[in-house]
Design an enzyme around this catalytic site. Structure first.
Site, PDB file in Angstrom:
ATOM      1  N   ARG A   1      41.842 -93.963  36.440  1.00  0.00           N
ATOM      2  CA  ARG A   1      42.751 -93.700  35.156  1.00  0.00           C
ATOM      3  C   ARG A   1      41.643 -92.159  34.426  1.00  0.00           C
ATOM      4  O   ARG A   1      40.623 -92.629  35.107  1.00  0.00           O
ATOM      5  CB  ARG A   1      42.639 -94.726  34.312  1.00  0.00           C
ATOM      6  N   HIS A   2      42.359 -91.627  34.293  1.00  0.00           N
ATOM      7  CA  HIS A   2      41.343 -90.213  33.206  1.00  0.00           C
ATOM      8  C   HIS A   2      40.614 -91.148  32.487  1.00  0.00           C
ATOM      9  O   HIS A   2      40.328 -92.383  32.112  1.00  0.00           O
ATOM     10  CB  HIS A   2      42.452 -89.367  32.969  1.00  0.00           C
ATOM     11  N   GLY A   3      39.380 -89.982  32.254  1.00  0.00           N
ATOM     12  CA  GLY A   3      37.847 -90.274  31.827  1.00  0.00           C
ATOM     13  C   GLY A   3      38.528 -90.357  29.961  1.00  0.00           C
ATOM     14  O   GLY A   3      39.738 -89.900  29.395  1.00  0.00           O
TER      15      GLY A   3
ATOM     16  N   GLY B   1      45.548 -90.935  37.594  1.00  0.00           N
ATOM     17  CA  GLY B   1      47.006 -90.956  36.342  1.00  0.00           C
ATOM     18  C   GLY B   1      46.844 -92.109  35.091  1.00  0.00           C
ATOM     19  O   GLY B   1      45.178 -91.039  34.718  1.00  0.00           O
TER      20      GLY B   1
ATOM     21  N   ALA C   1      38.496 -94.448  32.845  1.00  0.00           N
ATOM     22  CA  ALA C   1      37.801 -94.151  33.762  1.00  0.00           C
ATOM     23  C   ALA C   1      38.153 -95.552  34.808  1.00  0.00           C
ATOM     24  O   ALA C   1      37.843 -95.854  36.104  1.00  0.00           O
ATOM     25  CB  ALA C   1      37.044 -93.822  34.413  1.00  0.00           C
TER      26      ALA C   1
END
Ligand SMILES: *[C@@H]1O[C@H](CO)[C@@H](O)[C@H](O)[C@H]1NC(C)=O
Ligand SMILES: *[C@@H]1O[C@H](CO)[C@@H](O)[C@H](O)[C@H]1NC(C)=O
Ligand SMILES: *[C@@H]1O[C@H](CO)[C@@H](O)[C@H](O)[C@H]1NC(C)=O
Ligand SMILES: *[C@@H]1O[C@H](CO)[C@@H](O)[C@H](O)[C@H]1NC(C)=O
Ligand SMILES: *[C@@H]1O[C@H](CO)[C@@H](O)[C@H](O)[C@H]1NC(C)=O
Length: 472
Positions: free
Chosen positions: A81-83, A359, A402
């Protein structure tokens, strides 16, 4: 002599007083809000892996526990996952609304409330719209470095330079920037300046939830699908939280709607995740309140992405098959040395040893659900808050910024291939797969375990609105 004693006594008295004061003020406002472990998908990765608070590059390889010393990792697939990000425009508007209420209507006299009114400024602007923040850049850079330490033979300079590490991302700016940050983590680690590494944008894969028509119509854009969530928001537990917030602020209850309570909760979360401060806004909640807020959000995730509806998990069929296609390639390439080639770079055939896919929480949750993770014996509903306190479905633990699902393929010698799943860098077990080989099952057994899905789970068929009648 007496004068000296007096002086030193005075000195000691002062020192003790000073220490006491520092201690008291520190104890009054701990750096980490006590409610930080309930922030759902707005939580810090460090609250899930607390050892990272001390050392952001810490890893523990002995945790991996392969069945024999021969085992070596041959392939890593990471879905990340994005930060940490800014609030979205919608949340920022709600935060502004909440702030106006506090400025104009709050009559409370507490020091934290005075601090909000006199010192806190509304620094969020609508153009921030969910973008990655600097902390989010570090989240991904540090994760990249930790993965290179955890799996040094696949996440290595040689593999990166040789084109064996592939990057795939969702097109959203926060994901693209997270991908760039992950790459920067590696290139800075190895001081690579003479080479650049590209990434592929693939929304069919990383934002499949938007492309699954049946999911969009029946769940995502269907308010009846979350009727139970709305019931909880109007229910007694939530009303009590709203009353307590109104009481703490000294405003009439009607001003603190569920949306305002949620704005306040996530404002505390954002201030902490982005700026690492225990903001005065956090004083609006005690731990009991935070647990109710957490449940409301989990309930929503449960019905919109989790086990609530079957199409939620099925929407991830495309990613599920993609994962196993890559694992199979890696397994075959290992059996036959370099055949078949997985990707072709500048005319050369290269075997992929690492796939990094960036994602969203919405990308990870349906896939975890499809794989059977976090399934409690009872559904989460508007009426079972009290009996669900020990539930495994807790987005605060599963999906901080994240968050990552790692699938590691090991060759343990003599064709003995094993697959280890890790969630947020901790080994987990595929639910329902026999206990004795739990942590690192044979790859063959994992495929057997998911046989039905591997043979079916067709994205096109599952996602079309009118399912064809089953064949007679
Ligand atoms: C590392 O993990 C092992 C196995 O889970 C555990 O026994 C050990 O205490 C951990 N070490 C550290 C430093 O956390
Ligand atoms: C809140 O404050 C605004 C601005 O002073 C005022 O117009 C409004 O009536 C107040 N609302 C309540 C419910 O007190
Ligand atoms: C993210 O990427 C955009 C465009 O490439 C850039 O302008 C922005 O500064 C980046 N943000 C961060 C935090 O790296
Ligand atoms: C995205 O991934 C899917 C699934 O693996 C694949 O079929 C498709 O060709 C990819 N799209 C692009 C543009 O690479
Ligand atoms: C919306 O959700 C409800 C509850 O699951 C369901 O009965 C209904 O068919 C859905 N509506 C559409 C248009 O799919």
């Amino acid at each position: 002599m007496l004068a000296f004693l007096w002086k030193s006594a005075g000195f000691y008295f002062f020192t003790i007083l000073c220490c006491l004061l520092t201690y008291v003020s520190l104890a009054d406002v701990p750096k980490i809000p006590p409610i930080a472990k309930y922030f759902n998908t707005k939580g810090r990765y460090e609250e899930v892996n607390k050892y990272l608070r001390e050392d952001k590059l810490a890893i523990n390889r002995s945790m991996l526990q392969p069945p024999s010393a021969q085992c070596r990792e041959i392939y890593l697939l990471a879905i990340i996952r994005h930060g940490t990000r800014y609030p979205t425009t919608k949340s920022i508007k709600e935060i502004q609304q909440l702030y106006n209420i506090v400025l104009h209507n709050a009559s409370g006299e507490e020091s934290w409330l005075r601090e909000i009114k006199s010192q806190w400024t509304m620094w969020y602007t609508e153009d921030m719209d969910g973008r990655l923040v600097q902390k989010g850049v570090s989240d991904l850079k540090n994760l990249a470095v930790r993965l290179s330490k955890l799996f040094p033979s696949v996440v290595s300079e040689e593999k990166l330079r040789g084109g064996s590490i592939q990057f795939i991302t969702s097109s959203k700016h926060r994901c693209v920037n997270s991908t760039l940050s992950f790459k920067a983590g590696l290139t800075e680690l190895w001081d690579i300046k003479d080479q650049e590494f590209d990434h592929e944008v693939n929304d069919s894969l990383m934002r499949y939830f938007d492309k699954c028509t049946r999911f969009v119509q029946e769940v995502d854009h269907n308010s009846s699908a979350v009727a139970d969530v709305n019931k909880f928001k109007r229910g007694p537990e939530m009303r009590r939280v709203q009353e307590k917030i109104a009481g703490r602020l000294g405003v009439t209850y009607s001003l603190i709607t569920h949306d305002m309570a949620e704005a306040a909760f996530y404002l505390c979360a954002y201030e902490f995740a982005i700026k690492e401060v225990n903001s005065p806004w956090c004083q609006l909640f005690d731990e009991e309140d935070a647990k109710v807020m957490e449940y409301a959000s989990d309930l929503r995730e449960f019905w919109k992405r989790g086990h609530g509806y079957d199409i939620n998990r099925k929407s991830s069929c495309i990613l599920f098959h993609d994962v196993f296609r890559r694992l199979n390639h890696a397994a075959n390439a290992n059996d036959n040395q370099l055949w078949p080639p997985v990707c072709v770079r500048s005319g050369q055939q290269v075997t992929e040893t690492v796939t990094v896919q960036v994602g969203h929480a919405d990308t990870l949750l349906p896939l975890l659900t499809l794989l059977g993770f976090f399934k409690d014996s009872e559904a989460l509903t508007s009426t079972n808050y009290a009996t669900q306190t020990q539930r495994s479905f807790r987005t605060s633990h599963m999906l901080p910024y994240a968050a990552n699902l790692l699938l590691v393929l090991y060759d343990c010698g003599g064709g003995d291939l094993r697959l280890q799943p890790l969630l947020n860098e901790k080994p987990v077990t595929f639910p329902g797969l026999a206990e004795q080989q739990a942590s690192m099952p044979l790859y063959q057994d994992v495929k057997g375990h998911y046989r039905e899905l591997l043979q079916g789970c067709d994205f096109e068929a599952e996602c079309q609105l009118f399912k064809p009648l089953p064949e007679p």
